[in-house]
Design a protein around this motif. Structure first.
Motif, PDB file in Angstrom:
ATOM      1  N   ARG A 104      36.200  36.491  50.251  1.00 54.43           N
ATOM      2  CA  ARG A 104      34.847  36.365  49.708  1.00 54.43           C
ATOM      3  C   ARG A 104      35.036  35.645  48.387  1.00 54.43           C
ATOM      4  O   ARG A 104      35.656  36.188  47.473  1.00 54.43           O
ATOM      5  CB  ARG A 104      34.209  37.719  49.476  1.00 54.43           C
ATOM      6  CG  ARG A 104      32.825  37.628  48.832  1.00 54.43           C
ATOM      7  CD  ARG A 104      32.322  38.971  48.375  1.00 54.43           C
ATOM      8  NE  ARG A 104      32.287  39.920  49.468  1.00 54.43           N
ATOM      9  CZ  ARG A 104      31.180  40.436  49.983  1.00 54.43           C
ATOM     10  NH1 ARG A 104      30.016  40.126  49.481  1.00 54.43           N
ATOM     11  NH2 ARG A 104      31.243  41.288  50.977  1.00 54.43           N
ATOM     12  N   THR A 107      38.263  36.186  46.270  1.00 53.47           N
ATOM     13  CA  THR A 107      38.747  37.559  46.347  1.00 53.47           C
ATOM     14  C   THR A 107      38.987  37.965  47.793  1.00 53.47           C
ATOM     15  O   THR A 107      38.179  37.658  48.676  1.00 53.47           O
ATOM     16  CB  THR A 107      37.702  38.519  45.722  1.00 53.47           C
ATOM     17  OG1 THR A 107      37.410  38.074  44.406  1.00 53.47           O
ATOM     18  CG2 THR A 107      38.207  39.934  45.691  1.00 53.47           C
ATOM     19  N   GLU A 109      38.775  40.341  50.822  1.00 48.04           N
ATOM     20  CA  GLU A 109      37.964  41.459  51.287  1.00 48.04           C
ATOM     21  C   GLU A 109      38.919  42.624  51.596  1.00 48.04           C
ATOM     22  O   GLU A 109      40.124  42.513  51.403  1.00 48.04           O
ATOM     23  CB  GLU A 109      37.193  41.061  52.553  1.00 48.04           C
ATOM     24  CG  GLU A 109      36.023  40.124  52.297  1.00 48.04           C
ATOM     25  CD  GLU A 109      34.838  40.849  51.690  1.00 48.04           C
ATOM     26  OE1 GLU A 109      33.893  41.160  52.427  1.00 48.04           O
ATOM     27  OE2 GLU A 109      34.864  41.119  50.468  1.00 48.04           O
ATOM     28  N   ARG A 110      38.373  43.712  52.112  1.00 44.12           N
ATOM     29  CA  ARG A 110      39.203  44.860  52.512  1.00 44.12           C
ATOM     30  C   ARG A 110      38.916  45.154  53.980  1.00 44.12           C
ATOM     31  O   ARG A 110      37.792  44.981  54.437  1.00 44.12           O
ATOM     32  CB  ARG A 110      38.911  46.069  51.627  1.00 44.12           C
ATOM     33  CG  ARG A 110      39.328  45.790  50.167  1.00 44.12           C
ATOM     34  CD  ARG A 110      39.233  46.995  49.298  1.00 44.12           C
ATOM     35  NE  ARG A 110      40.155  48.072  49.636  1.00 44.12           N
ATOM     36  CZ  ARG A 110      41.453  48.120  49.314  1.00 44.12           C
ATOM     37  NH1 ARG A 110      42.009  47.124  48.657  1.00 44.12           N
ATOM     38  NH2 ARG A 110      42.194  49.161  49.654  1.00 44.12           N
ATOM     39  N   TRP A 111      39.944  45.584  54.692  1.00 39.16           N
ATOM     40  CA  TRP A 111      39.809  45.944  56.088  1.00 39.16           C
ATOM     41  C   TRP A 111      40.747  47.099  56.399  1.00 39.16           C
ATOM     42  O   TRP A 111      41.558  47.495  55.566  1.00 39.16           O
ATOM     43  CB  TRP A 111      40.028  44.776  57.000  1.00 39.16           C
ATOM     44  CG  TRP A 111      41.367  44.064  56.929  1.00 39.16           C
ATOM     45  CD1 TRP A 111      42.555  44.561  56.444  1.00 39.16           C
ATOM     46  CD2 TRP A 111      41.664  42.749  57.351  1.00 39.16           C
ATOM     47  NE1 TRP A 111      43.561  43.629  56.549  1.00 39.16           N
ATOM     48  CE2 TRP A 111      43.038  42.496  57.100  1.00 39.16           C
ATOM     49  CE3 TRP A 111      40.921  41.749  57.943  1.00 39.16           C
ATOM     50  CZ2 TRP A 111      43.667  41.297  57.419  1.00 39.16           C
ATOM     51  CZ3 TRP A 111      41.547  40.552  58.254  1.00 39.16           C
ATOM     52  CH2 TRP A 111      42.892  40.339  57.988  1.00 39.16           C
ATOM     53  N   ALA A 131      42.535  42.417  52.675  1.00 37.99           N
ATOM     54  CA  ALA A 131      42.445  41.735  53.970  1.00 37.99           C
ATOM     55  C   ALA A 131      43.375  40.527  54.051  1.00 37.99           C
ATOM     56  O   ALA A 131      42.941  39.374  54.030  1.00 37.99           O
ATOM     57  CB  ALA A 131      41.005  41.337  54.243  1.00 37.99           C
ATOM     58  N   TYR A 145      36.431  45.854  60.052  1.00 32.99           N
ATOM     59  CA  TYR A 145      35.887  45.269  58.823  1.00 32.99           C
ATOM     60  C   TYR A 145      34.378  45.447  58.862  1.00 32.99           C
ATOM     61  O   TYR A 145      33.745  45.141  59.880  1.00 32.99           O
ATOM     62  CB  TYR A 145      36.257  43.786  58.745  1.00 32.99           C
ATOM     63  CG  TYR A 145      35.508  42.999  57.704  1.00 32.99           C
ATOM     64  CD1 TYR A 145      35.717  43.224  56.347  1.00 32.99           C
ATOM     65  CD2 TYR A 145      34.589  42.025  58.082  1.00 32.99           C
ATOM     66  CE1 TYR A 145      35.023  42.496  55.390  1.00 32.99           C
ATOM     67  CE2 TYR A 145      33.903  41.291  57.140  1.00 32.99           C
ATOM     68  CZ  TYR A 145      34.119  41.533  55.796  1.00 32.99           C
ATOM     69  OH  TYR A 145      33.437  40.806  54.860  1.00 32.99           O
ATOM     70  N   PRO A 147      31.184  44.034  56.960  1.00 33.86           N
ATOM     71  CA  PRO A 147      30.738  43.054  55.965  1.00 33.86           C
ATOM     72  C   PRO A 147      29.537  43.559  55.168  1.00 33.86           C
ATOM     73  O   PRO A 147      28.711  44.308  55.680  1.00 33.86           O
ATOM     74  CB  PRO A 147      30.358  41.841  56.812  1.00 33.86           C
ATOM     75  CG  PRO A 147      30.013  42.396  58.144  1.00 33.86           C
ATOM     76  CD  PRO A 147      30.854  43.628  58.327  1.00 33.86           C
ATOM     77  N   ALA A 151      27.055  37.946  51.417  1.00 31.26           N
ATOM     78  CA  ALA A 151      28.400  37.479  51.097  1.00 31.26           C
ATOM     79  C   ALA A 151      28.689  36.141  51.774  1.00 31.26           C
ATOM     80  O   ALA A 151      28.248  35.897  52.886  1.00 31.26           O
ATOM     81  CB  ALA A 151      29.419  38.505  51.548  1.00 31.26           C
ATOM     82  N   VAL A 153      31.666  34.650  53.234  1.00 30.19           N
ATOM     83  CA  VAL A 153      32.998  35.081  53.650  1.00 30.19           C
ATOM     84  C   VAL A 153      33.596  34.018  54.563  1.00 30.19           C
ATOM     85  O   VAL A 153      32.885  33.348  55.307  1.00 30.19           O
ATOM     86  CB  VAL A 153      32.925  36.452  54.372  1.00 30.19           C
ATOM     87  CG1 VAL A 153      34.284  36.892  54.880  1.00 30.19           C
ATOM     88  CG2 VAL A 153      32.339  37.497  53.439  1.00 30.19           C
TER      89      VAL A 153
END
Length: 174
Positions: A104, A107, A109-111, A131, A145, A147, A151, A153
């Motif tokens: 994103r 940065t 993302e997190r998953w 991620a 994930y 979202p 965003a 992405v």
């Protein structure tokens, strides 16, 4: 041309790969490979929330194009904000390993990792992480994930050393 029927009983639900092992350079350059998704009893595949990202090479030679799901220009991955998604990454490109990153802006993302090579990960390996994952040829990784709205992405595939970006796949969040 001759044909045959192959029957098998998969060992478990998960993300697998089929590919040639006979004259493999030629046959794989012609597309004899693909994802093999095995669902648990009662589970249904939903293309709105389950996304296969299959990376391969399109032909022979010194620099064949990199393909995503058989395309040189990867289609955007559509997702709904707030809805958990499953991302299934498979790498069959013979350039070696690569690092997938879900970004994103600048940065990560997190998953949450959930499956590796068709086997569910134990709870100790399912913690949410940044991620990014490095995958070698013939490997498959699954992540969940969710979202967020608004965003911009994108999914990127980089060389392991981070010096070369192989591809970008846009992610469209509705």
């Amino acid at each position: 041309a001759d044909s045959f029927v192959a029957e098998m009983t998969p060992p478990r639900a998960g993300t697998f790969i089929y590919h040639t092992h006979v004259d493999d350079v030629r046959q794989m350059s012609l597309g004899l490979y693909g994802p093999l998704l095995v669902l648990a009893p009662g589970e249904r595949y939903d293309p709105l929330t389950d996304h296969v990202v299959f990376v391969s090479l399109g032909g022979l030679g010194d620099s064949p194009p990199i393909l995503v799901d058989g395309r040189q220009e990867p289609a955007a991955i559509g997702m709904r904000a707030g809805v958990p998604q499953r991302l299934r990454f498979i790498l069959m490109a013979t350039f070696g390993a690569g690092t997938f990153r879900l970004m994103r802006d600048s940065t990560l993302e997190r998953w949450q990792p959930i499956n590796k090579d068709g086997a569910d990960l134990p709870p100790s390996q399912r913690a949410e992480t940044p991620a990014a994952v490095t995958i070698s040829v013939g490997e498959a990784y699954d992540f969940t994930y969710t979202p967020a709205a608004g965003a911009a992405v994108r999914l990127e595939l980089w060389s392991v050393d981070g010096r070369k970006k192989f591809l970008t796949v846009p992610v469209r969040i509705e």
